[in-house]
Enzyme design. Structure first.
Site, PDB file in Angstrom:
ATOM      1  N   ARG A  36      50.059 -12.861  18.615  1.00 18.28           N
ATOM      2  CA  ARG A  36      49.956 -12.096  17.366  1.00 18.28           C
ATOM      3  C   ARG A  36      51.212 -12.220  16.509  1.00 18.28           C
ATOM      4  O   ARG A  36      51.127 -12.219  15.280  1.00 18.28           O
ATOM      5  CB  ARG A  36      49.703 -10.623  17.667  1.00 18.28           C
ATOM      6  CG  ARG A  36      48.291 -10.374  18.108  1.00 18.28           C
ATOM      7  CD  ARG A  36      48.042  -8.927  18.346  1.00 18.28           C
ATOM      8  NE  ARG A  36      46.608  -8.669  18.355  1.00 18.28           N
ATOM      9  CZ  ARG A  36      46.071  -7.477  18.559  1.00 18.28           C
ATOM     10  NH1 ARG A  36      46.851  -6.438  18.776  1.00 18.28           N
ATOM     11  NH2 ARG A  36      44.776  -7.320  18.551  1.00 18.28           N
ATOM     12  N   LYS A 197      31.332  -2.234  27.442  1.00 18.63           N
ATOM     13  CA  LYS A 197      30.588  -1.088  26.926  1.00 18.63           C
ATOM     14  C   LYS A 197      29.558  -1.433  25.865  1.00 18.63           C
ATOM     15  O   LYS A 197      29.889  -1.990  24.832  1.00 18.63           O
ATOM     16  CB  LYS A 197      31.579  -0.081  26.342  1.00 18.63           C
ATOM     17  CG  LYS A 197      32.436   0.594  27.378  1.00 18.63           C
ATOM     18  CD  LYS A 197      32.562   2.073  27.070  1.00 18.63           C
ATOM     19  CE  LYS A 197      33.959   2.573  27.025  1.00 18.63           C
ATOM     20  NZ  LYS A 197      34.558   2.978  25.855  1.00 18.63           N
ATOM     21  N   GLY A 349      40.308  -9.109  21.890  1.00 15.21           N
ATOM     22  CA  GLY A 349      41.493  -9.407  22.687  1.00 15.21           C
ATOM     23  C   GLY A 349      41.169  -9.929  24.073  1.00 15.21           C
ATOM     24  O   GLY A 349      41.786 -10.878  24.559  1.00 15.21           O
ATOM     25  N   GLY A 372      38.759  -4.713  17.359  1.00 20.04           N
ATOM     26  CA  GLY A 372      38.014  -3.683  16.622  1.00 20.04           C
ATOM     27  C   GLY A 372      37.736  -4.097  15.181  1.00 20.04           C
ATOM     28  O   GLY A 372      36.637  -3.857  14.669  1.00 20.04           O
TER      29      GLY A 372
HETATM   30  P1  AMP Z   1      35.400  -4.868  26.384  1.00 15.99           P
HETATM   31  O1  AMP Z   1      36.722  -4.203  26.156  1.00 15.99           O
HETATM   32  O2  AMP Z   1      34.218  -3.980  26.126  1.00 15.99           O
HETATM   33  O3  AMP Z   1      35.295  -6.211  25.680  1.00 15.99           O
HETATM   34  O4  AMP Z   1      35.318  -5.146  27.946  1.00 15.99           O
HETATM   35  C1  AMP Z   1      36.138  -6.054  28.610  1.00 15.99           C
HETATM   36  C2  AMP Z   1      36.146  -5.719  30.073  1.00 15.99           C
HETATM   37  O5  AMP Z   1      34.845  -5.822  30.595  1.00 15.99           O
HETATM   38  C3  AMP Z   1      36.995  -6.668  30.876  1.00 15.99           C
HETATM   39  O6  AMP Z   1      38.053  -5.949  31.433  1.00 15.99           O
HETATM   40  C4  AMP Z   1      36.042  -7.180  31.955  1.00 15.99           C
HETATM   41  O7  AMP Z   1      36.625  -7.242  33.227  1.00 15.99           O
HETATM   42  C5  AMP Z   1      34.959  -6.144  31.962  1.00 15.99           C
HETATM   43  N1  AMP Z   1      33.701  -6.670  32.504  1.00 15.99           N
HETATM   44  C6  AMP Z   1      33.034  -7.764  32.106  1.00 15.99           C
HETATM   45  N2  AMP Z   1      31.954  -7.954  32.885  1.00 15.99           N
HETATM   46  C7  AMP Z   1      31.933  -6.972  33.795  1.00 15.99           C
HETATM   47  C8  AMP Z   1      31.033  -6.627  34.875  1.00 15.99           C
HETATM   48  N3  AMP Z   1      29.956  -7.361  35.137  1.00 15.99           N
HETATM   49  N4  AMP Z   1      31.315  -5.502  35.587  1.00 15.99           N
HETATM   50  C9  AMP Z   1      32.413  -4.762  35.301  1.00 15.99           C
HETATM   51  N5  AMP Z   1      33.281  -5.040  34.311  1.00 15.99           N
HETATM   52  C10 AMP Z   1      33.054  -6.137  33.568  1.00 15.99           C
END
Ligand code: AMP
Length: 391
Positions: A36, A197, A349, A372
């Site tokens: 960044r 999420k 990120g 975001g």
């Molecule tokens: P986000 O911030 O919503 O983009 O989520 C990213 C996070 O999702 C990362 O830390 C990944 O390790 C987690 N993640 C991705 N796939 C899975 C999964 N199948 N089970 C649990 N965590 C996950």
């Protein structure tokens, strides 16, 4: 009127307040990924080369008050090395001492202000604080795309007090890349979403569904959708309160004739732990959780992406932090990066971190520095930090 570009301003002899996004990851006071900071160097160099002085400012982390571990000192050191000239760190972002340091700057000099978020007034978009921040500067440049979705003093409030303002080169690059995938994108257009999420990405899925030909979902998010389809998901991470919404989104996709692809096989384990016993399955057993998409899903996703002319990707497809569960993200990432004749935008990120360091990572059309902000833009929302730059 769109934002004015930095290179259309006359800068000579001026003091330019530059809002940067220096919110970099730190480990025991060391910067672990300076992407960044480096992404704003051309903006800073341009200002200095045009006989102006640059007053750089940023937030770092989420302090509520002065927090020594979140000082921008490591950033000042990185800038000093990268620019090959001393970039002093002011003791604060406002106040008399800082004011004197700014008035002593000569054309071609730069200074870095201390963490904006040491003052709660920054996030509150406080009028007096914005006024103070503007004091002694003639031009405002916003290069902090990663914070453009926030209406804070340094992204919005300050523009009330500095008439001459422009978008920096990083901001312009980010907006250009987003425009390329939102205004008349070439079809087929495929969105691929992952991460943890569903709740963070509902707005994006809804909006993209009106534009794309296919939505591919991996990562933990996929299990909320699979549950909505009645597929057994074992102990996988599911947002129970979003299952109905996931069902609605699936129905909406069907109504719109948008393909909605979910993983058909999975890499599972009892928990996301290093050294866990890992299996590849089509049906997730009750005591296991899906932690990566399986090889059949990888092949199906790659086949669908192969026909695309526009691809937007946000969110890792598995628990990529552990190598056991990184293959899905990396294989799909490499396949996208190596496609020809496609506009590919990667945002977020985590997704950027997952692909960083791989030789093919440079082949994406654009890797956004914003998480975001990218999501909000793709959701169709106006970014306050961009709006504030408009004439
Ligand atoms: P986000 O911030 O919503 O983009 O989520 C990213 C996070 O999702 C990362 O830390 C990944 O390790 C987690 N993640 C991705 N796939 C899975 C999964 N199948 N089970 C649990 N965590 C996950």
């Amino acid at each position: 009127m769109p934002a004015v570009a930095l290179n259309s301003l006359k800068l000579e002899g001026k003091k330019v307040l530059v809002r940067c996004d220096f919110n970099v990851p730190l480990d025991a006071g060391r910067i672990t990924d300076p992407t960044r900071i480096d992404a704003s160097l051309d903006t800073i160099r341009y200002i200095l080369a045009h006989s102006a002085s640059a007053v750089l400012c940023s937030h770092l982390g989420r302090p509520k008050e002065r927090t020594p571990s979140l000082s921008l000192k490591p950033v000042a050191e990185h800038l000093t090395a990268a620019l090959g000239k001393k970039i002093a760190l002011a003791p604060d972002c406002i106040g008399d001492i800082t004011g004197r340091m700014i008035s002593d700057l000569h054309p071609g000099d730069a200074i870095l202000l201390e963490n904006l978020r040491f003052h709660a007034e920054e996030e509150a978009n406080d009028r007096d604080f914005s006024h103070e921040l503007a004091r002694g500067k003639n031009v405002y440049v916003n290069d902090a795309f990663g914070t453009a979705h926030r209406a804070h003093a340094s992204t919005v409030g300050v523009t009330r007090f500095i008439a001459e303002r422009a978008a920096g080169f990083l901001m312009l690059r980010e907006l250009e890349a987003l425009r390329a995938v939102t205004e008349n994108p070439a079809h087929p257009y495929v969105a691929i979403l992952g991460g943890a999420k569903v709740s963070d990405k509902i707005g994006v899925i809804r909006n993209l569904m009106t534009k794309v030909d296919a939505v591919i979902v991996g990562g933990a998010m996929a299990y909320t959708f699979l549950k909505a389809r009645g597929v057994p998901v074992g102990k996988s991470r599911v947002e129970e309160d979003k299952v109905d919404l996931a069902r609605e989104l699936l129905a909406e996709a069907a109504k719109r004739n948008v393909a909605f692809l979910l993983p058909i096989d999975h890499v599972v384990a009892s928990a996301p732990e290093a050294g866990a016993t890992v299996e590849t399955v089509r049906q997730i057993p009750p005591d296991k959780m899906g932690l990566d998409i399986g090889p059949e899903a990888v092949a199906e996703f790659i086949a669908r992406l192969g026909g695309a002319k526009t691809i937007v990707w946000n969110g890792p497809l598995g628990f990529f932090e552990l190598p056991e569960f990184a293959a899905g993200t990396l294989e799909v990432g490499e396949a996208i990066a190596n496609l020809h004749g496609v506009t590919s935008l990667l945002g977020g990120g985590d997704t950027a971190a997952a692909v960083a360091g791989h030789p093919w990572a440079g082949n994406f059309t654009h890797i956004s520095t914003g998480g975001g902000a990218t999501l909000e833009y793709l959701e169709g929302l106006e970014l306050p930090g961009v709006k504030a730059l408009e004439a």
